[in-house]
Write a protein that holds these residues in place. Structure first.
Motif, PDB file in Angstrom:
ATOM      1  N   CYS A   1      47.370  39.001  53.494  1.00 46.76           N
ATOM      2  CA  CYS A   1      48.146  37.822  53.090  1.00 46.76           C
ATOM      3  C   CYS A   1      47.887  37.450  51.634  1.00 46.76           C
ATOM      4  O   CYS A   1      48.809  37.085  50.907  1.00 46.76           O
ATOM      5  N   ALA A   2      46.649  37.555  51.204  1.00 49.79           N
ATOM      6  CA  ALA A   2      46.324  37.230  49.812  1.00 49.79           C
ATOM      7  C   ALA A   2      46.946  38.240  48.856  1.00 49.79           C
ATOM      8  O   ALA A   2      47.383  37.876  47.756  1.00 49.79           O
TER       9      ALA A   2
ATOM     10  N   LEU B   1      42.979  33.991  43.923  1.00 46.64           N
ATOM     11  CA  LEU B   1      43.443  34.831  45.029  1.00 46.64           C
ATOM     12  C   LEU B   1      42.684  36.157  45.051  1.00 46.64           C
ATOM     13  O   LEU B   1      42.383  36.680  46.120  1.00 46.64           O
ATOM     14  N   TYR B   2      42.373  36.695  43.877  1.00 42.70           N
ATOM     15  CA  TYR B   2      41.567  37.923  43.829  1.00 42.70           C
ATOM     16  C   TYR B   2      40.167  37.663  44.390  1.00 42.70           C
ATOM     17  O   TYR B   2      39.599  38.514  45.070  1.00 42.70           O
ATOM     18  N   LEU B   3      39.634  36.494  44.119  1.00 50.43           N
ATOM     19  CA  LEU B   3      38.336  36.131  44.683  1.00 50.43           C
ATOM     20  C   LEU B   3      38.417  36.067  46.204  1.00 50.43           C
ATOM     21  O   LEU B   3      37.539  36.556  46.907  1.00 50.43           O
ATOM     22  N   ASN B   4      39.508  35.497  46.718  1.00 55.50           N
ATOM     23  CA  ASN B   4      39.692  35.423  48.161  1.00 55.50           C
ATOM     24  C   ASN B   4      39.789  36.820  48.779  1.00 55.50           C
ATOM     25  O   ASN B   4      39.234  37.076  49.841  1.00 55.50           O
ATOM     26  N   ILE B   5      40.469  37.734  48.109  1.00 51.75           N
ATOM     27  CA  ILE B   5      40.572  39.111  48.596  1.00 51.75           C
ATOM     28  C   ILE B   5      39.187  39.739  48.681  1.00 51.75           C
ATOM     29  O   ILE B   5      38.830  40.365  49.684  1.00 51.75           O
TER      30      ILE B   5
ATOM     31  N   VAL C   1      49.345  37.235  45.920  1.00 50.24           N
ATOM     32  CA  VAL C   1      49.115  37.631  44.526  1.00 50.24           C
ATOM     33  C   VAL C   1      50.388  38.191  43.921  1.00 50.24           C
ATOM     34  O   VAL C   1      50.761  37.853  42.795  1.00 50.24           O
ATOM     35  N   ARG C   2      51.055  39.049  44.666  1.00 55.22           N
ATOM     36  CA  ARG C   2      52.291  39.659  44.151  1.00 55.22           C
ATOM     37  C   ARG C   2      53.355  38.614  43.864  1.00 55.22           C
ATOM     38  O   ARG C   2      54.003  38.653  42.825  1.00 55.22           O
TER      39      ARG C   2
ATOM     40  N   GLY D   1      52.381  32.329  38.365  1.00 54.46           N
ATOM     41  CA  GLY D   1      51.398  31.398  38.914  1.00 54.46           C
ATOM     42  C   GLY D   1      49.982  31.928  38.782  1.00 54.46           C
ATOM     43  O   GLY D   1      49.761  33.083  38.426  1.00 54.46           O
ATOM     44  N   PRO D   2      48.991  31.083  39.088  1.00 57.02           N
ATOM     45  CA  PRO D   2      47.591  31.501  38.994  1.00 57.02           C
ATOM     46  C   PRO D   2      47.230  32.484  40.110  1.00 57.02           C
ATOM     47  O   PRO D   2      47.600  32.286  41.255  1.00 57.02           O
ATOM     48  N   VAL D   3      46.554  33.566  39.734  1.00 55.93           N
ATOM     49  CA  VAL D   3      46.182  34.569  40.728  1.00 55.93           C
ATOM     50  C   VAL D   3      44.684  34.841  40.759  1.00 55.93           C
ATOM     51  O   VAL D   3      44.194  35.501  41.668  1.00 55.93           O
ATOM     52  N   ARG D   4      43.934  34.342  39.785  1.00 57.70           N
ATOM     53  CA  ARG D   4      42.501  34.631  39.689  1.00 57.70           C
ATOM     54  C   ARG D   4      41.748  34.290  40.967  1.00 57.70           C
ATOM     55  O   ARG D   4      40.956  35.080  41.468  1.00 57.70           O
TER      56      ARG D   4
END
Length: 135
Positions: A11-12, A29-33, A16-17, A24-27
């Motif tokens: 989902c993350a 989301l990468y941490l969540n992944i 991100v995509r 939008g901010p994705v930084r």
């Protein structure tokens, strides 16, 4: 139990995509992944160590992922439809503390994880529907 954090990774990645496309901010989301993937890996040895170990790993993930969800939801609140992510982040953080505390007790059980996973699924669905309408 391992499928839930892997579902969170998937989902993350989708988030991100779509966020990257919209600028939008994705930084975070990468941490969540990274957190969810590490949790999936960490649950395997924890499962062989017993229920308290599973609750500790799951609790640490719920706290950290919940805090990330709060940050992402608040940062994207202007997009609309972020209330579910914000609520989910807050609930995850509190639930994670509860899981860690339960791990130290004599009645450590995985039953509470089922309710957490169900509620998380509801929040995923609400977020997807709300964001789909906003798009």
């Amino acid at each position: 139990m391992v499928i839930y954090p892997l579902f969170d990774v998937a989902c993350a990645v989708v988030d991100v995509r779509s966020a990257a496309t919209d600028g939008g901010p994705v930084r975070h989301l990468y941490l969540n992944i990274a957190l969810s993937a590490a949790t999936a890996v960490g649950l395997a040895p924890a499962a062989t160590s017993g229920i308290p170990a599973v609750l500790r790993v799951w609790g640490a993930w719920a706290v950290t992922a919940g805090l990330v969800q709060l940050v992402v939801g608040v940062a994207r609140r202007r997009m609309g439809g972020q209330w579910a992510m914000i609520a989910s982040g807050g609930i995850s953080t509190l639930a994670g503390v509860s899981f860690a505390a339960q791990a130290g007790g004599a009645d450590a059980s995985l039953k509470t994880l089922a309710g957490y996973a169900f509620l998380g699924g509801v929040f995923f669905l609400v977020s997807a529907l709300r964001l789909g309408r906003a798009a």
